[in-house]
Design a protein around this motif. Structure first.
Motif, PDB file in Angstrom:
ATOM      1  N   PHE A   1       0.755  -1.270   0.037  1.00 60.65           N
ATOM      2  CA  PHE A   1      -0.370  -0.028   0.226  1.00 60.65           C
ATOM      3  C   PHE A   1       0.324   1.409  -0.365  1.00 60.65           C
ATOM      4  O   PHE A   1       1.837   1.655   0.768  1.00 60.65           O
ATOM      5  N   THR A   2       0.667   2.366  -0.955  1.00 62.58           N
ATOM      6  CA  THR A   2       1.238   3.529  -0.873  1.00 62.58           C
ATOM      7  C   THR A   2       0.684   3.954   0.413  1.00 62.58           C
ATOM      8  O   THR A   2       1.879   5.119   0.632  1.00 62.58           O
ATOM      9  N   LYS A   3      -0.112   4.169   0.871  1.00 62.86           N
ATOM     10  CA  LYS A   3      -1.196   4.355   1.759  1.00 62.86           C
ATOM     11  C   LYS A   3      -1.856   4.055   2.370  1.00 62.86           C
ATOM     12  O   LYS A   3      -3.363   3.728   1.696  1.00 62.86           O
ATOM     13  N   ILE A   4      -2.983   4.658   3.701  1.00 58.98           N
ATOM     14  CA  ILE A   4      -4.227   4.228   3.589  1.00 58.98           C
ATOM     15  C   ILE A   4      -4.735   5.431   3.852  1.00 58.98           C
ATOM     16  O   ILE A   4      -4.039   6.258   5.106  1.00 58.98           O
ATOM     17  N   ILE A   5      -6.142   6.246   3.952  1.00 55.18           N
ATOM     18  CA  ILE A   5      -6.797   6.272   3.840  1.00 55.18           C
ATOM     19  C   ILE A   5      -8.263   6.493   5.377  1.00 55.18           C
ATOM     20  O   ILE A   5      -8.144   5.505   4.672  1.00 55.18           O
ATOM     21  N   TYR A   6      -7.986   7.248   6.121  1.00 56.12           N
ATOM     22  CA  TYR A   6      -8.654   6.609   7.268  1.00 56.12           C
ATOM     23  C   TYR A   6      -9.898   7.637   7.592  1.00 56.12           C
ATOM     24  O   TYR A   6      -9.294   9.178   7.596  1.00 56.12           O
ATOM     25  N   VAL A   7     -11.352   7.314   7.828  1.00 59.93           N
ATOM     26  CA  VAL A   7     -12.334   7.964   7.450  1.00 59.93           C
ATOM     27  C   VAL A   7     -13.181   7.514   8.895  1.00 59.93           C
ATOM     28  O   VAL A   7     -12.458   6.284   9.113  1.00 59.93           O
ATOM     29  N   ASN A   8     -13.777   8.234   9.187  1.00 59.89           N
ATOM     30  CA  ASN A   8     -14.954   7.757  10.782  1.00 59.89           C
ATOM     31  C   ASN A   8     -16.029   7.044   9.871  1.00 59.89           C
ATOM     32  O   ASN A   8     -16.875   6.704  10.508  1.00 59.89           O
ATOM     33  N   SER A   9     -16.969   8.035   8.972  1.00 63.65           N
ATOM     34  CA  SER A   9     -17.865   7.241   7.739  1.00 63.65           C
ATOM     35  C   SER A   9     -17.685   6.782   6.497  1.00 63.65           C
ATOM     36  O   SER A   9     -16.932   7.619   6.023  1.00 63.65           O
ATOM     37  N   SER A  10     -18.446   6.064   5.767  1.00 65.93           N
ATOM     38  CA  SER A  10     -18.273   5.357   4.485  1.00 65.93           C
ATOM     39  C   SER A  10     -18.256   6.841   4.119  1.00 65.93           C
ATOM     40  O   SER A  10     -17.544   7.504   2.717  1.00 65.93           O
ATOM     41  N   LYS A  11     -19.217   7.772   4.031  1.00 58.27           N
ATOM     42  CA  LYS A  11     -19.967   9.086   3.109  1.00 58.27           C
ATOM     43  C   LYS A  11     -18.718   9.860   3.036  1.00 58.27           C
ATOM     44  O   LYS A  11     -19.104  10.862   1.677  1.00 58.27           O
ATOM     45  N   GLU A  12     -17.232   9.971   4.084  1.00 52.10           N
ATOM     46  CA  GLU A  12     -16.311  10.448   3.882  1.00 52.10           C
ATOM     47  C   GLU A  12     -15.639  10.173   2.791  1.00 52.10           C
ATOM     48  O   GLU A  12     -14.312  10.636   2.216  1.00 52.10           O
ATOM     49  N   LYS A  13     -15.796   9.142   2.111  1.00 54.68           N
ATOM     50  CA  LYS A  13     -15.399   8.288   1.321  1.00 54.68           C
ATOM     51  C   LYS A  13     -15.462   8.629  -0.014  1.00 54.68           C
ATOM     52  O   LYS A  13     -14.635   9.306  -0.971  1.00 54.68           O
ATOM     53  N   ASP A  14     -16.660   9.509  -0.626  1.00 51.28           N
ATOM     54  CA  ASP A  14     -16.536  10.197  -1.299  1.00 51.28           C
ATOM     55  C   ASP A  14     -16.287  11.552  -1.797  1.00 51.28           C
ATOM     56  O   ASP A  14     -15.722  11.604  -3.132  1.00 51.28           O
ATOM     57  N   ASN A  15     -15.719  11.589  -0.862  1.00 52.84           N
ATOM     58  CA  ASN A  15     -15.017  13.063  -1.049  1.00 52.84           C
ATOM     59  C   ASN A  15     -13.347  12.166  -1.305  1.00 52.84           C
ATOM     60  O   ASN A  15     -13.155  13.150  -2.251  1.00 52.84           O
TER      61      ASN A  15
ATOM     62  N   ASN B   1     -20.855   3.175  -1.423  1.00 52.76           N
ATOM     63  CA  ASN B   1     -19.558   3.127  -1.998  1.00 52.76           C
ATOM     64  C   ASN B   1     -19.622   2.962  -2.809  1.00 52.76           C
ATOM     65  O   ASN B   1     -18.736   3.902  -3.429  1.00 52.76           O
ATOM     66  N   CYS B   2     -20.013   1.836  -3.188  1.00 56.14           N
ATOM     67  CA  CYS B   2     -19.587   1.218  -5.044  1.00 56.14           C
ATOM     68  C   CYS B   2     -20.112   2.058  -5.490  1.00 56.14           C
ATOM     69  O   CYS B   2     -19.847   2.880  -6.906  1.00 56.14           O
ATOM     70  N   LEU B   3     -21.344   3.523  -5.678  1.00 55.26           N
ATOM     71  CA  LEU B   3     -21.767   4.313  -6.127  1.00 55.26           C
ATOM     72  C   LEU B   3     -20.911   5.365  -6.718  1.00 55.26           C
ATOM     73  O   LEU B   3     -20.854   5.996  -7.161  1.00 55.26           O
ATOM     74  N   PHE B   4     -20.710   5.745  -5.561  1.00 57.15           N
ATOM     75  CA  PHE B   4     -19.366   7.065  -4.903  1.00 57.15           C
ATOM     76  C   PHE B   4     -18.103   6.554  -5.902  1.00 57.15           C
ATOM     77  O   PHE B   4     -17.483   7.747  -6.907  1.00 57.15           O
ATOM     78  N   GLY B   5     -17.968   5.122  -6.134  1.00 59.15           N
ATOM     79  CA  GLY B   5     -16.961   4.425  -7.036  1.00 59.15           C
ATOM     80  C   GLY B   5     -16.856   5.199  -8.287  1.00 59.15           C
ATOM     81  O   GLY B   5     -16.536   5.548  -9.978  1.00 59.15           O
ATOM     82  N   ILE B   6     -18.113   4.720  -8.806  1.00 60.01           N
ATOM     83  CA  ILE B   6     -19.045   4.820 -10.364  1.00 60.01           C
ATOM     84  C   ILE B   6     -18.480   6.222 -10.901  1.00 60.01           C
ATOM     85  O   ILE B   6     -18.596   6.742 -11.452  1.00 60.01           O
ATOM     86  N   LYS B   7     -19.546   7.397  -9.754  1.00 60.25           N
ATOM     87  CA  LYS B   7     -19.955   8.625  -9.846  1.00 60.25           C
ATOM     88  C   LYS B   7     -18.751   9.435  -9.915  1.00 60.25           C
ATOM     89  O   LYS B   7     -18.152  10.109 -11.141  1.00 60.25           O
ATOM     90  N   HIS B   8     -17.059   8.595  -9.529  1.00 60.85           N
ATOM     91  CA  HIS B   8     -16.054   9.119 -10.035  1.00 60.85           C
ATOM     92  C   HIS B   8     -15.131   8.922 -10.931  1.00 60.85           C
ATOM     93  O   HIS B   8     -13.826   8.398 -11.021  1.00 60.85           O
ATOM     94  N   GLY B   9     -15.517   8.066 -11.981  1.00 61.62           N
ATOM     95  CA  GLY B   9     -15.065   7.113 -13.079  1.00 61.62           C
ATOM     96  C   GLY B   9     -14.366   5.936 -12.195  1.00 61.62           C
ATOM     97  O   GLY B   9     -13.567   5.669 -13.516  1.00 61.62           O
TER      98      GLY B   9
END
Length: 191
Positions: free
Chosen positions: A115-129, A151-159
Motif C-alpha cells: 500500500f502506498t497509503k491508507i486513508i482513514y475516515v470515520n464514516s463511509s460517506k467521507e469516501k466520496d470526498n 460506496n460502490c456508487l461513489f466509485g462509479i460516480k468518480h469514474g
C-alpha cells in the motif's frame, strides 16, 4: 498511471468473523447467521448506539490488529503492484490513533510494501470526498473495490471500474446496478 483503491474491512482483512467472536463474548450470547443490512444493531439485537460503541471498542482492541487477510488478496496485490498499480487503502474504521496504529500493523503484517497509503475516515460517506480527489489526476486505469453498495456508487460516480465483494448485507442491492462488477473475492479481480 494506474490506480487501485480498496476498502479494507471485509475486502482486504476479515473483520466480521473476528468482530462476531468479540461481540459474542461481550454480549454473552451466540450471534446467529450473518448481518442482512449494513447497520449491525438488528443482527446484534442491541440499539444502534450500543452497536456503534461495540464496533468502536472492537476497533480499539488488540484483536483488531491481528485480523486475517481475505483469500487471494495477497497474490492479487502482488500482481497489481507488478503491473504498475499504485495501491491505496480507504477505510472507515475510524481515525483514533490506536485504531490507525493497529490497522497499519495488521496491513504491514499481511501486505508489506504493497500500500502506498491508507486513508482513514470515520464514516463511509467521507469516501466520496476522497475518491473525488482522483478525478483530476492523469490516470489510465482506476479500479475501486468495496463491500458497501453506497460506496460502490461513489466509485462509479468518480469514474472508477468498480468491483463489489458479495456479502449477505449487500448482494440484493448490488445486483440492481449493472456498473458494479460482483465478485466473490480477489481471485475474480485481475490487473
Amino acid at each position: 498511471m494506474k490506480l487501485l483503491v480498496t476498502d479494507i474491512d471485509d475486502v482486504v482483512l476479515c473483520w466480521l468473523p473476528s468482530f462476531r467472536l468479540f461481540a459474542e463474548k461481550r454480549l454473552g450470547k451466540k450471534l446467529l447467521g450473518h448481518p442482512k443490512v449494513w447497520d449491525l444493531s438488528n443482527w446484534l439485537k442491541v440499539t444502534p448506539a450500543i452497536s456503534k460503541d461495540l464496533i468502536n471498542e472492537f476497533n480499539n482492541s488488540d484483536t483488531f490488529k491481528s485480523l486475517h487477510s481475505l483469500p487471494n488478496a495477497s497474490l492479487r496485490f502482488s500482481e497489481f503492484k507488478q503491473n504498475g498499480y499504485n495501491i491505496i487503502g480507504s477505510t472507515a474504521c475510524g481515525t483514533d490513533l490506536t485504531i490507525m496504529q493497529n490497522r497499519n500493523l495488521n496491513i504491514n503484517l499481511h501486505f508489506p510494501d504493497i500500500f502506498t497509503k491508507i486513508i482513514y475516515v470515520n464514516s463511509s460517506k467521507e469516501k466520496d470526498n476522497h475518491l473525488s480527489l482522483f478525478n483530476n489526476e492523469n490516470l489510465n486505469t482506476k479500479i475501486f473495490v468495496e463491500d458497501s453498495y453506497e460506496n460502490c456508487l461513489f466509485g462509479i460516480k468518480h469514474g472508477f471500474k468498480t468491483y463489489g465483494i458479495k456479502y449477505p448485507h449487500n448482494h440484493k442491492h448490488m445486483v440492481k446496478h449493472s456498473d458494479i462488477i460482483l465478485v466473490d473475492n480477489w481471485k475474480d479481480i485481475n490487473p
